[in-house]
Design an enzyme around this catalytic site. Sequence first.
Site, short mmCIF file in Angstrom:
data_model
loop_
_atom_site.label_atom_id
_atom_site.label_comp_id
_atom_site.label_asym_id
_atom_site.label_seq_id
_atom_site.Cartn_x
_atom_site.Cartn_y
_atom_site.Cartn_z
N HIS A 108 0.65 -1.32 -0.16
CA HIS A 108 -0.10 0.74 0.35
C HIS A 108 0.66 1.30 -0.06
O HIS A 108 0.79 2.04 1.28
CB HIS A 108 -0.76 0.13 0.83
CG HIS A 108 -2.15 -0.99 1.15
ND1 HIS A 108 -2.25 -1.74 2.60
CD2 HIS A 108 -2.51 -1.45 0.06
CE1 HIS A 108 -3.00 -2.57 1.96
NE2 HIS A 108 -3.94 -2.37 0.34
N HIS A 156 -0.44 -8.74 1.11
CA HIS A 156 -1.31 -8.46 2.16
C HIS A 156 -2.83 -9.86 1.96
O HIS A 156 -2.95 -10.51 2.87
CB HIS A 156 -1.95 -7.29 1.66
CG HIS A 156 -1.74 -6.78 1.53
ND1 HIS A 156 -1.77 -5.32 0.31
CD2 HIS A 156 -1.21 -4.94 2.21
CE1 HIS A 156 -1.02 -4.76 0.18
NE2 HIS A 156 -0.14 -4.59 1.52
N CYS A 162 3.26 -11.84 2.24
CA CYS A 162 4.59 -12.53 3.51
C CYS A 162 3.54 -13.40 4.13
O CYS A 162 2.87 -13.70 3.73
CB CYS A 162 3.90 -11.18 4.38
SG CYS A 162 5.17 -11.03 6.20
N HIS A 221 -10.39 -4.18 4.57
CA HIS A 221 -9.42 -4.58 3.95
C HIS A 221 -8.09 -5.60 3.31
O HIS A 221 -8.80 -6.46 4.11
CB HIS A 221 -7.90 -4.07 5.67
CG HIS A 221 -6.49 -4.18 5.07
ND1 HIS A 221 -6.07 -5.47 5.44
CD2 HIS A 221 -5.88 -3.49 5.58
CE1 HIS A 221 -4.91 -4.86 4.93
NE2 HIS A 221 -4.55 -3.11 5.10
N GLU A 251 -6.01 -7.62 3.41
CA GLU A 251 -5.62 -8.63 4.54
C GLU A 251 -6.30 -9.41 5.54
O GLU A 251 -6.72 -10.93 4.51
CB GLU A 251 -4.55 -8.41 5.84
CG GLU A 251 -3.94 -9.83 6.09
CD GLU A 251 -3.05 -8.86 7.43
OE1 GLU A 251 -2.19 -7.46 7.26
OE2 GLU A 251 -3.20 -9.49 8.02
N CYS A 297 2.45 -8.46 13.60
CA CYS A 297 3.98 -9.22 12.95
C CYS A 297 4.93 -7.85 13.69
O CYS A 297 4.81 -6.81 14.55
CB CYS A 297 3.83 -9.06 11.78
SG CYS A 297 4.37 -7.28 11.36
N SER A 351 -2.40 2.69 3.99
CA SER A 351 -1.44 1.80 4.23
C SER A 351 -1.81 2.01 6.03
O SER A 351 -1.25 3.10 6.44
CB SER A 351 -0.03 1.62 4.05
OG SER A 351 0.85 1.81 5.02
N ASN A 354 -0.46 -0.03 8.40
CA ASN A 354 0.20 0.16 9.68
C ASN A 354 0.82 1.46 9.61
O ASN A 354 0.96 2.17 10.50
CB ASN A 354 1.72 -0.47 9.58
CG ASN A 354 2.65 -0.84 8.16
OD1 ASN A 354 3.75 -0.08 8.50
ND2 ASN A 354 2.38 -0.68 7.29
O1 0CG Z 1 -0.52 -2.07 6.24
P1 0CG Z 1 -1.10 -2.25 5.54
O2 0CG Z 1 -1.29 -3.50 5.99
O3 0CG Z 1 -1.93 -1.59 4.72
O4 0CG Z 1 0.23 -2.98 3.69
P2 0CG Z 1 1.69 -2.25 3.81
O5 0CG Z 1 1.41 -2.40 2.19
O6 0CG Z 1 0.83 -0.10 3.79
O7 0CG Z 1 2.18 -3.00 4.35
C1 0CG Z 1 2.62 -3.89 4.85
C2 0CG Z 1 2.10 -4.71 4.18
C3 0CG Z 1 2.06 -5.80 3.22
FE1 SF4 Z 2 4.39 -9.39 6.68
FE2 SF4 Z 2 4.76 -7.69 9.00
FE3 SF4 Z 2 5.00 -6.55 6.58
FE4 SF4 Z 2 2.96 -6.82 6.64
S1 SF4 Z 2 4.24 -5.41 7.80
S2 SF4 Z 2 4.44 -7.88 5.04
S3 SF4 Z 2 2.91 -9.15 7.74
S4 SF4 Z 2 6.24 -7.83 7.53
#
Ligand code: 0CG
Ligand code: SF4
Length: 314
Positions: A43, A76, A98, A126, A128, A196, A224, A226
């Site tokens: 993202h 995701h 991942c 989302h 994921e 994670c 995103s 996170n």
């Molecule tokens: O934080 P999310 O799950 O929205 O994803 P982003 O692509 O920003 O970063 C981690 C991954 C995959």
């Molecule tokens: Fe993997 Fe965590 Fe990165 Fe998502 S944020 S891709 S779960 S390591």
Amino acid sequence: MPKRVLLAKPRGYCAGVDRAVETVERALEQYGAPVYVRKEIVHNKYVVETLSDRGAIFVNETDEVPEGALVVFSAHGVSPAVHEEAAQRSLRTIDATCPLVTKVHKEAVRFAKEDYDILLIGHEGHEEVEGTAGEAPDHVQLVDTAEDAAKVEVRDPSKVIWLSQTTLSVDETMVRVRQLKERFPEMQDPPSDDICYATSNRQTAVKTMAPSCDLVLVVGSKNSSNSVRLVEVALQNGAKAAYLIDYAKEVDLAWLEGVETVGVTSGASVPDILVMELLKFLESHGFGEVEEITTANEKIAFALPRELRKDLVR
Ligand code: 0CG
Ligand code: SF4
């Protein structure tokens, strides 16, 4: 007035993002453009724009990919239904999910087999959680808001487990878990943390610097999870203000008025070049002094997807 920048470490790319982005780059080199990618590989606007320029074509669903073409699944994760659709269209697939997301998928499968009710804490819509829930749609219920936690019903309160999206706020997830445990005291915890290492490490670094910051700038895209969480964590832990930006040029100069200390960090999907551009911008506005605040050293790396590795020339 002494002006300085506190730079969070760890920040930026996690192992899963690094692997997913490299997967698309290597696929372009190995097989040539176009390489289709289902959803944004990660993202981040800059990453998606850069890969598009190099010949990646981002689509929403596999039915937009021509029969027989190559498609990469994003970091995701995807549900088994998506793998089936791709197989029906004879697509060649590379799965860049991942491994830490795959781990949560496996937990969902395992506990569904044992006939548990699975309460999946995560954000509605989302990608994921759509992928994880899709592993066991009959056993998984999504719990997003406090209202969801107050309302959700289970068949047998002695056979319930919670799992979560990998990129949530650690503190808010525990609030949700406590709320659920009040209703279902026998609810089990996941076998290992689903949030994670990258998500939690970036939050810890922000928590450490936030109390000293008049302003925290988080580099990351609006979709995103996170990255958005880092803004919230900064505000909840004492930063006077915090904003999410994709690019340095989005900084509103009014944000810097009267500011002595700016905290800088970035989400797990953000290339560090964007942070370096922000530091350059801040330097040109008097914030030349940079101190790195290190709360963890990350060494984790993941091998490229098997489907790609077998074709790569060594
Ligand atoms: O934080 P999310 O799950 O929205 O994803 P982003 O692509 O920003 O970063 C981690 C991954 C995959
Ligand atoms: Fe993997 Fe965590 Fe990165 Fe998502 S944020 S891709 S779960 S390591």
